[in-house]
Design an enzyme around this catalytic site. Structure first.
Site, short mmCIF file in Angstrom:
data_model
loop_
_atom_site.label_atom_id
_atom_site.label_comp_id
_atom_site.label_asym_id
_atom_site.label_seq_id
_atom_site.Cartn_x
_atom_site.Cartn_y
_atom_site.Cartn_z
N ASP A 61 -0.17 11.01 -5.77
CA ASP A 61 0.54 10.57 -5.61
C ASP A 61 1.06 9.51 -4.78
O ASP A 61 2.13 9.10 -4.29
CB ASP A 61 0.64 12.20 -4.20
N ASP A 97 0.02 7.02 -2.76
CA ASP A 97 -0.42 6.48 -1.28
C ASP A 97 -1.80 6.46 -1.27
O ASP A 97 -1.59 5.01 -0.44
CB ASP A 97 -0.23 7.72 -0.48
N SER A 133 -2.29 14.97 -3.98
CA SER A 133 -3.36 13.81 -4.86
C SER A 133 -3.35 13.95 -6.45
O SER A 133 -3.60 13.73 -7.02
CB SER A 133 -3.91 14.02 -3.61
N ASP A 152 -3.21 6.13 -6.89
CA ASP A 152 -3.88 7.74 -7.56
C ASP A 152 -2.79 8.44 -7.83
O ASP A 152 -1.30 8.19 -8.17
CB ASP A 152 -4.63 8.33 -5.91
#
Length: 454
Positions: free
Chosen positions: A245, A247, A99, A243
């Site tokens: 990743d 999500d 992440s 961010d």
């Protein structure tokens, strides 16, 4: 003496430094353990742009295949694209990403079929135990019939699914600056936004897991400074940051001012309630603004308060049959997305709301931003329980004050509240405070901090 993986197996994912804390050989054991715990005949695996991600992802896939499981590899993807694949294909899934963590980290977010969460209480503890056992005794015997590895493209289908959930056909043309932070937003945004009446100004769309421009964590104010400058410089209608990743999404208005994730939660909640006939349950965690339950009630919905953390929200979404859920960390969960979180769908809602009227974003979100908040303030303490007990002693019995222990300690009054909760991984207490105005919030915040740090 068994190996101890407790430092990298967290409450709802695996996260650690590569190769110091984990590597491809351990990823293979995690793959075998995931196969065992899910009991699945087939799984889906994806990964982000970190240098270590392709190797870790493939090792996990091979570990699962050795146990007789067929593995579909979807390659480079955002975390919510992996959730899409898990939901659409009805397969358990594993996403390799850390992440927003720095480049030397990597991790695994795992889910069961239909993107149902795998956390400490829903399989992750058992996965850790099996991996620890096999570290000591050697990998388990391969299955008589190994599974297959195949590849599949899901980006176009993922984008089409998201666009089917938000009506963007009638919006006015908008200019939007997107900061992908060299993360997976650079991969997904061009396809999701294709064909919409948007002028896209891309920032840091080059996939680079070393994060050469800034950390891919838009909740840290230092990481949205470039976006805040670029939006007014371009005369754009808004800015969106993702961010690493992709999500989570974070929004800035036309002036470059950050929009509170609680305000986005309230805005999307109102839209999802309208889409569901003015009824439904909306989940919010206990550090979101009081604005959120107020707006939910005003729009005919039922607000439900939950602990911080995506596994708790997802479990409550399923239990309550909720249509939407939001966290102040900028995670947004949708019933129509298998109760999973997708920052991209939240971003599409913001674009639809803004483009469906003539005013500026700052004016639109003002109705959803009614209180003064402190943001999260971390304090290093030697005795977390002792400091929380000191806060309880200071406020218990005061007239007009209520206390609750849903997650840490929340202290509430008519026109303010604060929550103090311990970090699971560090000797920290996290404080969030909110009040009717800035002066009251400052007073409440400082009084709580004095006890925490006393």
């Amino acid at each position: 003496m068994a190996a101890d993986l407790s430092q990298i197996v967290k409450a709802y994912d695996v996260r650690g430094v590569v190769p110091d804390q984990w590597d491809e050989s351990l990823a293979g054991l995690f793959g075998a353990a995931f196969a065992e715990v899910t009991g699945a005949a087939a799984i889906v695996v994806g990964h982000d742009m970190r240098p270590s991600s392709p190797g870790l992802s493939r090792a996990f896939a091979l570990g699962a295949a050795a146990r007789g499981v067929d593995v579909t590899e979807i390659g480079l993807c955002s975390t919510d694209q992996l959730y899409y694949a898990s939901g659409a294909l009805n397969l358990p899934g594993a996403m390799f990403t850390a992440s927003h963590n720095p480049a030397q980290y990597n991790g695994i977010k795992m889910c069961r079929a239909g993107a149902a969460p795998v956390g400490q209480d829903t399989g992750l503890t058992r996965i850790r135990e099996l991996a620890e056992q096999w570290l000591e005794s050697g990998a388990p015997e391969p299955a008589a019939e190994p599974g297959t590895l195949s590849t599949r493209e899901t980006l176009d289908d993922y984008a089409a699914h998201l666009r089917s959930l938000v009506d963007l056909t009638g919006i006015r043309p908008l200019k939007v600056v997107v900061d992908a932070g060299n993360g997976m937003g650079g991969h997904t945004v061009p396809t999701v936004f294709a064909g919409l009446p948007l002028t896209l100004v891309p920032m840091y769309f080059e996939l680079d897991g070393t994060f050469p421009n800034h950390e891919a964590n838009p909740l840290d104010p230092a990481n949205i400074v470039d976006l805040q400058k670029r939006v007014p410089a371009e005369g754009a209608d808004l800015g969106i940051a993702f961010d690493g990743d992709a999500d989570r999404c974070f929004v800035v208005d036309e002036n470059g001012d950050p929009v509170s994730p609680s305000a986005i939660t309230a805005l999307v909640a109102a839209r999802e309630l309208a889409r569901n006939g003015g009824a439904g349950t909306v989940i919010h965690n206990l550090i979101t603004s009081r604005t959120v339950p107020e707006v939910v009630k005003e729009n005919g919905g039922t607000p439900v308060r939950t602990r911080v953390g995506h596994s708790f929200i997802k479990a409550e979404m399923a239990r309550a049959g909720a249509i939407f859920g939001g966290e102040h960390s900028a995670h947004y969960y949708f019933k129509d997305f298998w109760n999973a979180d997708t920052g991209m769908l939240a971003a599409l809602h913001v674009l639809a709301a803004l483009g469906g009227q003539d005013g500026a974003l700052s004016a639109l979100v003002a109705q959803y931003d009614r209180y003064a908040g402190s943001g999260e303030i971390n304090s290093t303490v030697a005795d977390q329980a002792g400091r929380i007990a000191a806060i309880r002693a200071a406020y218990e019995g005061r007239p007009g004050i209520t206390l609750d222990d849903l997650d840490g300690l929340t202290v509430s009054a008519a026109d303010w509240w604060f929550n103090v909760r311990p970090s699971n991984t560090e000797p920290l207490l996290r404080l969030n405070a909110e009040a009717k105005d800035e002066a009251t919030m400052t007073k409440v915040r400082d009084e709580a901090l004095a006890i925490i740090r006393g």
